[in-house]
Design an enzyme around this catalytic site. Sequence first.
Site, short mmCIF file in Angstrom:
data_model
loop_
_atom_site.label_atom_id
_atom_site.label_comp_id
_atom_site.label_asym_id
_atom_site.label_seq_id
_atom_site.Cartn_x
_atom_site.Cartn_y
_atom_site.Cartn_z
N ASN A 69 0.85 -1.19 0.00
CA ASN A 69 0.00 0.00 0.00
C ASN A 69 0.89 1.24 0.00
O ASN A 69 1.84 1.32 0.78
CB ASN A 69 -0.87 -0.06 1.27
CG ASN A 69 -1.89 1.07 1.39
OD1 ASN A 69 -2.29 1.37 2.51
ND2 ASN A 69 -2.32 1.68 0.33
N TYR A 101 -6.77 14.10 -1.53
CA TYR A 101 -6.60 13.34 -0.30
C TYR A 101 -5.98 14.24 0.75
O TYR A 101 -5.06 15.00 0.46
CB TYR A 101 -5.65 12.17 -0.61
CG TYR A 101 -5.11 11.42 0.58
CD1 TYR A 101 -5.80 10.35 1.12
CD2 TYR A 101 -3.89 11.78 1.15
CE1 TYR A 101 -5.30 9.65 2.21
CE2 TYR A 101 -3.37 11.08 2.23
CZ TYR A 101 -4.09 10.03 2.75
OH TYR A 101 -3.59 9.33 3.83
N GLU A 110 -9.07 11.56 8.11
CA GLU A 110 -8.42 11.28 6.82
C GLU A 110 -9.52 11.34 5.76
O GLU A 110 -10.55 10.69 5.92
CB GLU A 110 -7.79 9.88 6.85
CG GLU A 110 -7.07 9.50 5.57
CD GLU A 110 -6.48 8.08 5.64
OE1 GLU A 110 -7.14 7.19 6.21
OE2 GLU A 110 -5.37 7.88 5.11
N TYR A 112 -10.93 11.62 1.49
CA TYR A 112 -10.69 11.34 0.08
C TYR A 112 -11.83 11.94 -0.75
O TYR A 112 -13.00 11.67 -0.45
CB TYR A 112 -10.75 9.83 -0.21
CG TYR A 112 -9.68 8.96 0.36
CD1 TYR A 112 -9.68 8.59 1.70
CD2 TYR A 112 -8.68 8.45 -0.47
CE1 TYR A 112 -8.70 7.75 2.20
CE2 TYR A 112 -7.70 7.59 0.03
CZ TYR A 112 -7.71 7.25 1.36
OH TYR A 112 -6.75 6.41 1.86
N GLU A 203 -3.13 6.34 -4.76
CA GLU A 203 -2.93 5.31 -3.75
C GLU A 203 -3.05 3.96 -4.43
O GLU A 203 -4.03 3.71 -5.14
CB GLU A 203 -3.98 5.43 -2.63
CG GLU A 203 -3.93 4.24 -1.67
CD GLU A 203 -4.68 4.46 -0.35
OE1 GLU A 203 -5.26 5.54 -0.17
OE2 GLU A 203 -4.65 3.54 0.47
#
Length: 258
Positions: A69, A101, A110, A112, A203
């Site tokens: 990742n 992001y 967090e 997105y 990502e």
Amino acid sequence: MAPLHVWLSAAFAFCGTFAGAASVQPQNVPKSVAASYYSSFWNDGKATVKYSNGANGQYTVNWSGDKGNFVGGKGWNPGGNKAVNYSGTFEPDGNAYLAVYGWTTNPLVEYYIIESFGTHNPSDTPEATSKGNMTSDGGEYEIWTKMRKNKPSIQGTATFPQFWSIRTAKRVGGTVTTGNHFKAWTDAGLKLGTHNYMIVAVEGQDSSGTAVINVGVAPTGSVAETPTAAPTTTSTELSGAGATLTSTYLGYPTRNTT
Ligand SMILES: *[C@@H]1O[C@H](CO)[C@@H](O)[C@H](O)[C@H]1NC(C)=O
Ligand SMILES: *[C@@H]1O[C@H](CO)[C@@H](O)[C@H](O)[C@H]1NC(C)=O
Ligand SMILES: *[C@@H]1O[C@H](CO)[C@@H](O)[C@H](O)[C@H]1NC(C)=O
């Protein structure tokens, strides 16, 4: 997901030499200031990935091996309400996300704003909660949230929510007015804190692929739009992957939860 980050400054100040009288102080020194972007790259150590910063807002990512990742990209620190222009190519083989992001602190969040993804719609999980939908920049986005427990964050391992806007027609290139998303999230009860960094990110998750992204450069031509994987409860009007979007999105899906 990205504790490791660096300032990338492409700003150059011209430093002239001043011959002659010692009393002369630099005045009106010519300055050539190129666009300056913040850059962040995080890798879990398992992904085979080459991330390269190019000039101004450009970066390239090549990844392979179908494991691990990573998240990388360019943007701003702090983030906030901006009309984020970007263009480029995004060609995942497997799962990956192309997103604006970022993170906030107090509370730690967090987030997105997903413009495109590979094989996995992040709302396809029983852990995700729907918070409605919104329109911005010529598209419709679904709003979702999910808790992350004891996961990597900009404050070390922590428990925090993720907020997602997921564009119902994938695209690579355009403008993302981040303030519209922040307001829609707030209106949906999803509370943001103080803005930390905000990047146009690629990502990769257990996948391979290649991407070249230009932050700050809007596309010159029209951008193809591809509907996300057909939701389970809607009609056949949304055709399969690769079809061009010809209809508006047909209401709220009940997602597969496996
Ligand atoms: C990425 O892969 C492409 C195609 O193989 C290659 O042309 C390019 O130089 C690579 N770029 C980087 C930064 O690895
Ligand atoms: C994005 O492009 C628009 C139109 O050119 C411009 O007004 C805006 O300032 C740009 N956004 C950023 C963050 O530079
Ligand atoms: C989501 O969008 C659809 C289609 O535009 C609309 O019918 C529906 O009311 C919206 N749902 C919410 C929660 O806003």
